[in-house]
Design an enzyme around this catalytic site. Structure first.
Site, PDB file in Angstrom:
ATOM      1  N   GLU A 440       0.830  -1.212   0.000  1.00  0.00           N
ATOM      2  CA  GLU A 440       0.000   0.000   0.000  1.00  0.00           C
ATOM      3  C   GLU A 440       0.867   1.265   0.000  1.00  0.00           C
ATOM      4  OE1 GLU A 440      -2.823  -0.697  -0.745  1.00  0.00           O
ATOM      5  OE2 GLU A 440      -2.932  -2.765  -0.075  1.00  0.00           O
ATOM      6  N   GLY A 441       2.043   1.163  -0.564  1.00  0.00           N
ATOM      7  CA  GLY A 441       2.957   2.291  -0.645  1.00  0.00           C
ATOM      8  C   GLY A 441       4.013   2.207   0.427  1.00  0.00           C
TER       9      GLY A 441
END
Length: 596
Positions: A440-441
């Site tokens: 998610e980054g």
């Protein structure tokens, strides 16, 4: 090997004594969410986490998910546990009642999520991804998509996924090549391959609803040409029953460092003529919509970090109480003692405990702002609350997960050599936590978002409002003789944070690379000071309870000492972090590539 026990009293403290539940219960639609109701939900969730999920954590890790001829088989006990999860209504906890959800505030569901992740993070990943898919369809899906998919996804009968990256793309979503060809009947044919798809294939439910990024013909290059599609594993008939298998298949699952029981799939779309998909919203706005899922997932990954931290702390504490080794320093006795009596073990345990409590309180504050942004009847209040959420999500995600790795590593250290042996369970928490700073980054992506979009773009306005709140709390502690030391250190941390913000605002446009070198240290600085802010408020509450006279003397005294430890050992690092932000760019940028 100890099982997980939900920290219900600590959770109640955050909800009730820090005043967050009072704020939420005043929102339209949340009036019935009383302390008694929240306590009952948390107690039942704790029982499920301890009695059902925790016993499967180690066995699931050892067995893992298995891929056989395109089908994925989850670990023993997984299917039964998931059915119990659905039957208990846990998947629908904070979803919209319009489609079968229970409509409970995010503040309550965040603490429930913490329990799932602490007890069994591999299991908790499945409903986490489904929740993100639900939010995207709720906000941007057509009536058809909502009516067809939301009731089953909210109940948990079907699960959802996020299909973003591809082998050549990594985190660079501008490089996505998957394509979607319109068929003239409202559907599209989707072609391409996606990697790292959590629960992209499994045997827990009859259907899986994939949300897929792809390009339509003639789309602009880069991120502005990406669209979002719902692509189900099985087609859904008019009467809601399942029809033919769609043209999407799992070609493999990844062999990972941790989260072994969570299948991470490689999915292929369109090998037999194209997978049927439905557009979500408008063409070429897919990344915008996917960020709905990503922001929800980023917050939830931060919750994963908190859950893993608490579980690692619990296991380390249990071992420190039981392991007898060495004599007590300064005691004058030659009797062997539990290692809990050793000063460095106490330091490590309090480092684990204090950061976990700080992260929990901060995440709950952000969840409260989410509820306010969603439900408050004043538009300006909703806007201000959403600005705070947007500012803080990179911190909740990045700071909590970076802490989780270090906290889980300390758990191994407290076990000594036994921590490196899988049978104690300490190593699994470290292996499982390691992915949380990546998906998610990465932390670098969160930090870049924080300094660029959230601070430089608005010239530090949003963070300035937070700093004002922090400073007011610090002053209250400074004015109290018994809390003066905590308040003084928090005040110093606030000054360091303010200096770093000023550096970013003044230099970002002209020297973006130099500022970016310090982006991750800045994220850590912000999280560290924000955590200190929350523990300072905990100290104020605890001090008041002790002055009033309470039967829980030990509990509140522990809150005070935890806040003091955090100030002395964690918050005291703020000046060094600010120095790295302000002074640390030159050497990194002046180094020639060949000199690395």
């Amino acid at each position: 090997m100890s099982e997980y026990t939900a920290p219900l009293r600590d959770m109640q403290f955050v909800l009730n004594e820090l005043g967050l539940l009072d704020q939420v219960s005043q929102l339209p639609g949340c009036e019935d969410v009383s302390a008694d109701l929240a306590d009952a939900i948390l107690a039942e969730a704790g029982k499920f986490a301890q009695g059902v999920l925790s016993p499967l954590n180690v066995s699931g890790d050892r067995e893992g998910a298995r891929w056989v001829d395109g089908e994925v088989h989850t670990a023993k006990g997984w299917h039964k546990a998931y059915q119990q999860f659905v039957e208990g209504g846990w998947n629908a906890l904070s979803c919209d009642p319009e489609h079968g959800g229970q409509g409970l505030p995010r503040l309550v569901s965040a603490l429930v999520e913490e329990m799932w992740n602490a007890a069994n993070v591999s299991f908790g990943l499945c409903p986490m991804l489904t929740r993100g898919a639900i939010e995207a369809v709720e906000l941007r899906g057509s009536d058809y998509l909502k009516e067809t998919y939301l009731p089953k996804m909210i109940s948990g009968e079907w699960t959802g996924t996020m299909n973003l990256t591809e082998p050549q793309a990594g985190s660079d979503l501008a490089s996505v090549r998957s394509r979607a060809e319109p068929q003239g009947d409202g559907t599209y044919r989707v072609f391409g391959q996606k990697i790292f798809i959590t629960y992209g294939e499994h045997d827990l439910t009859d259907n899986i609803v994939h949300l897929v990024l792809a390009r339509v013909p003639g789309a602009p290059e880069g991120v502005k040409g990406i669209s979002l599609f719902v692509v189900p594993k099985f087609m859904v008939e008019v009467d809601g029953s399942l029809g033919a298998r769609n043209d999407v298949r799992c070609v493999s699952i990844e062999h990972k460092l941790g989260i072994h029981a969570s299948p991470t799939a490689v999915l292929s779309f369109g090998d037999k003529g194209g997978a049927t998909g439905w557009l979500v919203g408008e063409e070429n706005r897919g990344l915008e919509y996917m960020f709905i899922m990503m922001n929800a997932a980023r917050f939830s990954v931060g919750i994963e970090g908190i859950g893993l931290s608490d579980r690692a702390y619990q296991r380390a504490l249990a071992y420190a109480r039981d392991r007898v080794q060495g004599t007590e320093v300064g005691a004058g006795s030659r009797d062997k003692v539990a290692i809990l009596r050793h000063p460095d073990v106490r330091r490590m345990l309090l480092s684990m405990k204090s950061r976990t409590e700080a992260m929990r309180a901060l995440a709950c504050l952000v969840a409260t702002a989410m509820d306010t942004a969603h439900s408050h009847d004043n538009a300006e209040t909703r806007k201000a609350s959403q600005a705070f959420v947007d500012l803080m999500i990179p911190v909740v995600k990045g700071w909590s997960t970076e802490n989780a790795i270090d906290i889980a590593s300390l758990g191994v250290q407290i076990h000594g050599g036994m921590g490196f042996i899988e049978e104690t369970g300490a190593a699994q928490h470290l292996r499982d936590a390691r992915i949380t700073t990546i998906y998610e980054g990465t932390t670098g992506i969160q930090a870049a978002d924080l300094i660029g979009r959230k601070i430089a773009r608005d010239k530090g306005h949003a963070i300035g409002l937070v700093i004002e709140q922090m400073r007011a709390v610090a002053q209250r502690l400074v004015d109290d003789h018994s809390l003066h030391a905590i308040g003084r250190t928090l005040g110093q941390g606030i000054v360091a944070l303010e200096q770093a913000v000023g550096f970013i605002v003044d230099n970002y446009d002209a020297h973006v690379a130099k500022v970016s070198v310090g982006s991750v240290p800045f994220l850590e600085l912000f999280g560290t000071v924000a955590g200190g802010w929350q523990l300072a408020q905990s100290a104020l509450v605890a001090q008041a309870r002790l002055k009033e006279g309470t039967s829980e003397q030990d509990f509140y005294r522990a809150k005070l000492l935890t806040a003091r430890f955090y100030a002395d050992h964690i918050l005291a690092r703020a000046n060094g972090l600010a120095h790295s932000v302000i002074q640390g760019g030159d050497a990194a940028l002046e180094m020639d590539d060949e000199q690395f």
